[in-house]
Design a protein around this motif. Structure first.
Motif, PDB file in Angstrom:
ATOM      1  N   UNK A  80       0.831  -1.199   0.000  1.00  0.00           N
ATOM      2  CA  UNK A  80       0.000   0.000   0.000  1.00  0.00           C
ATOM      3  C   UNK A  80       0.870   1.255   0.000  1.00  0.00           C
ATOM      4  N   UNK A  81       1.995   1.186   0.672  1.00  0.00           N
ATOM      5  CA  UNK A  81       2.921   2.322   0.736  1.00  0.00           C
ATOM      6  C   UNK A  81       3.413   2.707  -0.659  1.00  0.00           C
ATOM      7  N   UNK A  82       3.645   1.727  -1.501  1.00  0.00           N
ATOM      8  CA  UNK A  82       4.120   2.003  -2.855  1.00  0.00           C
ATOM      9  C   UNK A  82       3.035   2.619  -3.733  1.00  0.00           C
ATOM     10  N   UNK A  83       1.781   2.472  -3.367  1.00  0.00           N
ATOM     11  CA  UNK A  83       0.674   2.962  -4.182  1.00  0.00           C
ATOM     12  C   UNK A  83       0.083   4.258  -3.654  1.00  0.00           C
ATOM     13  N   UNK A  84       0.742   4.901  -2.713  1.00  0.00           N
ATOM     14  CA  UNK A  84       0.160   6.070  -2.061  1.00  0.00           C
ATOM     15  C   UNK A  84      -0.162   7.211  -3.027  1.00  0.00           C
ATOM     16  N   UNK A  85       0.710   7.501  -3.952  1.00  0.00           N
ATOM     17  CA  UNK A  85       0.463   8.615  -4.875  1.00  0.00           C
ATOM     18  C   UNK A  85      -0.689   8.314  -5.825  1.00  0.00           C
ATOM     19  N   UNK A  86      -0.777   7.089  -6.274  1.00  0.00           N
ATOM     20  CA  UNK A  86      -1.902   6.700  -7.129  1.00  0.00           C
ATOM     21  C   UNK A  86      -3.209   6.785  -6.353  1.00  0.00           C
ATOM     22  N   UNK A  87      -3.200   6.313  -5.111  1.00  0.00           N
ATOM     23  CA  UNK A  87      -4.402   6.381  -4.274  1.00  0.00           C
ATOM     24  C   UNK A  87      -4.806   7.830  -4.012  1.00  0.00           C
ATOM     25  N   UNK A  88      -3.815   8.676  -3.748  1.00  0.00           N
ATOM     26  CA  UNK A  88      -4.102  10.085  -3.481  1.00  0.00           C
ATOM     27  C   UNK A  88      -4.754  10.733  -4.693  1.00  0.00           C
ATOM     28  N   UNK A  89      -4.275  10.418  -5.883  1.00  0.00           N
ATOM     29  CA  UNK A  89      -4.863  10.970  -7.104  1.00  0.00           C
ATOM     30  C   UNK A  89      -6.298  10.477  -7.297  1.00  0.00           C
ATOM     31  N   UNK A  90      -6.541   9.213  -7.017  1.00  0.00           N
ATOM     32  CA  UNK A  90      -7.897   8.671  -7.175  1.00  0.00           C
ATOM     33  C   UNK A  90      -8.866   9.269  -6.162  1.00  0.00           C
ATOM     34  N   UNK A  91      -8.407   9.417  -4.927  1.00  0.00           N
ATOM     35  CA  UNK A  91      -9.273   9.989  -3.897  1.00  0.00           C
ATOM     36  C   UNK A  91      -9.555  11.463  -4.197  1.00  0.00           C
ATOM     37  N   UNK A  92      -8.543  12.194  -4.646  1.00  0.00           N
ATOM     38  CA  UNK A  92      -8.748  13.599  -4.978  1.00  0.00           C
ATOM     39  C   UNK A  92      -9.670  13.776  -6.170  1.00  0.00           C
ATOM     40  N   UNK A  93      -9.760  12.787  -7.041  1.00  0.00           N
ATOM     41  CA  UNK A  93     -10.702  12.874  -8.153  1.00  0.00           C
ATOM     42  C   UNK A  93     -12.147  12.841  -7.655  1.00  0.00           C
ATOM     43  N   UNK A  94     -12.386  12.229  -6.513  1.00  0.00           N
ATOM     44  CA  UNK A  94     -13.731  12.217  -5.927  1.00  0.00           C
ATOM     45  C   UNK A  94     -14.086  13.613  -5.401  1.00  0.00           C
ATOM     46  N   UNK A  95     -13.107  14.249  -4.759  1.00  0.00           N
ATOM     47  CA  UNK A  95     -13.341  15.574  -4.206  1.00  0.00           C
ATOM     48  C   UNK A  95     -13.398  16.636  -5.304  1.00  0.00           C
ATOM     49  N   UNK A  96     -12.691  16.418  -6.396  1.00  0.00           N
ATOM     50  CA  UNK A  96     -12.677  17.393  -7.467  1.00  0.00           C
ATOM     51  C   UNK A  96     -11.537  18.396  -7.358  1.00  0.00           C
ATOM     52  N   UNK A  97     -10.762  18.334  -6.318  1.00  0.00           N
ATOM     53  CA  UNK A  97      -9.587  19.191  -6.148  1.00  0.00           C
ATOM     54  C   UNK A  97      -8.622  18.460  -5.221  1.00  0.00           C
ATOM     55  N   UNK A  98      -7.441  19.015  -4.986  1.00  0.00           N
ATOM     56  CA  UNK A  98      -6.438  18.364  -4.145  1.00  0.00           C
ATOM     57  C   UNK A  98      -6.775  18.528  -2.670  1.00  0.00           C
ATOM     58  N   UNK A  99      -7.792  17.845  -2.234  1.00  0.00           N
ATOM     59  CA  UNK A  99      -8.209  17.917  -0.834  1.00  0.00           C
ATOM     60  C   UNK A  99      -7.273  17.125   0.062  1.00  0.00           C
ATOM     61  N   UNK A 100      -6.788  15.989  -0.425  1.00  0.00           N
ATOM     62  CA  UNK A 100      -5.910  15.118   0.350  1.00  0.00           C
ATOM     63  C   UNK A 100      -4.465  15.383  -0.081  1.00  0.00           C
ATOM     64  N   UNK A 101      -3.639  15.822   0.869  1.00  0.00           N
ATOM     65  CA  UNK A 101      -2.238  16.077   0.543  1.00  0.00           C
ATOM     66  C   UNK A 101      -1.330  14.943   0.993  1.00  0.00           C
ATOM     67  N   UNK A 102      -1.749  14.183   2.004  1.00  0.00           N
ATOM     68  CA  UNK A 102      -0.944  13.077   2.526  1.00  0.00           C
ATOM     69  C   UNK A 102      -1.835  11.874   2.792  1.00  0.00           C
ATOM     70  N   UNK A 103      -1.227  10.707   2.707  1.00  0.00           N
ATOM     71  CA  UNK A 103      -1.903   9.465   3.093  1.00  0.00           C
ATOM     72  C   UNK A 103      -1.015   8.777   4.109  1.00  0.00           C
ATOM     73  N   UNK A 104      -1.591   8.460   5.264  1.00  0.00           N
ATOM     74  CA  UNK A 104      -0.864   7.693   6.261  1.00  0.00           C
ATOM     75  C   UNK A 104      -1.502   6.321   6.383  1.00  0.00           C
TER      76      UNK A 104
END
Length: 169
Positions: A80-104
């Motif tokens: 999951x750690x290796x996929x953090x940037x991909x996950x962040x991009x997918x989650x931000x697509x739901x919000x419509x803007x860069x709402x999530x800056x970090x994933x822990x």
């Protein structure tokens, strides 16, 4: 024609009754967008949804960017750690803007997380067990055929199928 009378007789859909409570409960954990919880498998994919789920969205003091906390098992955390940037991009697509800056990523339930058990419902369905080999079933039926008692014959036939289908050492 007289006006149509409502047929609900004071009843309301359960979704309308619970919508406000669900929104308040999800906002208490920081989920302003409840689709992130309800459609998690569609957002991140079934492979990631099988190993992780969102637990909390925390907002910083400055209000610039939030931190999404994901719960996973210990063995899956490096993947999951290796996929953090991909996950962040997918989650931000739901919000419509860069709402999530970090994933822990958390592997256990920190204080305050009531659902610390790592049970993820988005697993792929289990494959159905294969049926017996028709040739071996016929051979087992032939072996048990001389027995007159039907119950004993069925038991011997099942035993023969098990013995014949056992892998050779």
């Amino acid at each position: 024609m007289p006006p149509r009378r409502p047929t609900t007789k004071g009843f309301a859909r359960s979704s309308t009754l619970l919508q406000e409570r669900i929104r308040k409960a999800s906002e208490s954990r920081g989920f302003a967008e409840s689709r992130l919880l309800t459609q998690w498998a569609e957002i991140v994919g079934t492979d990631v949804a099988a190993i992780a789920r969102p637990v909390k969205v925390g907002y910083g003091r400055g209000g610039m960017g939030a931190t999404l906390t994901l719960l996973t098992t210990g063995a899956q955390a490096p993947m999951l750690e290796m996929q953090k940037e991909t996950l962040r991009a997918r989650v931000n697509s739901v919000y419509g803007y860069n709402a999530i800056s970090r994933i822990t990523i958390t592997q256990t339930a920190p204080t305050g997380f009531a659902d610390g058990q790592a049970s993820f419902q988005h697993r792929a369905p289990a494959k159905a067990p294969r049926g017996p080999d028709p040739a071996k079933a016929e051979e087992a039926r032939h072996i048990a055929a001389p027995v007159a008692d039907t119950g004993l014959r069925a038991a011997l036939e099942a035993l023969a199928q098990n013995v014949l289908s056992r892998p050779k050492r």
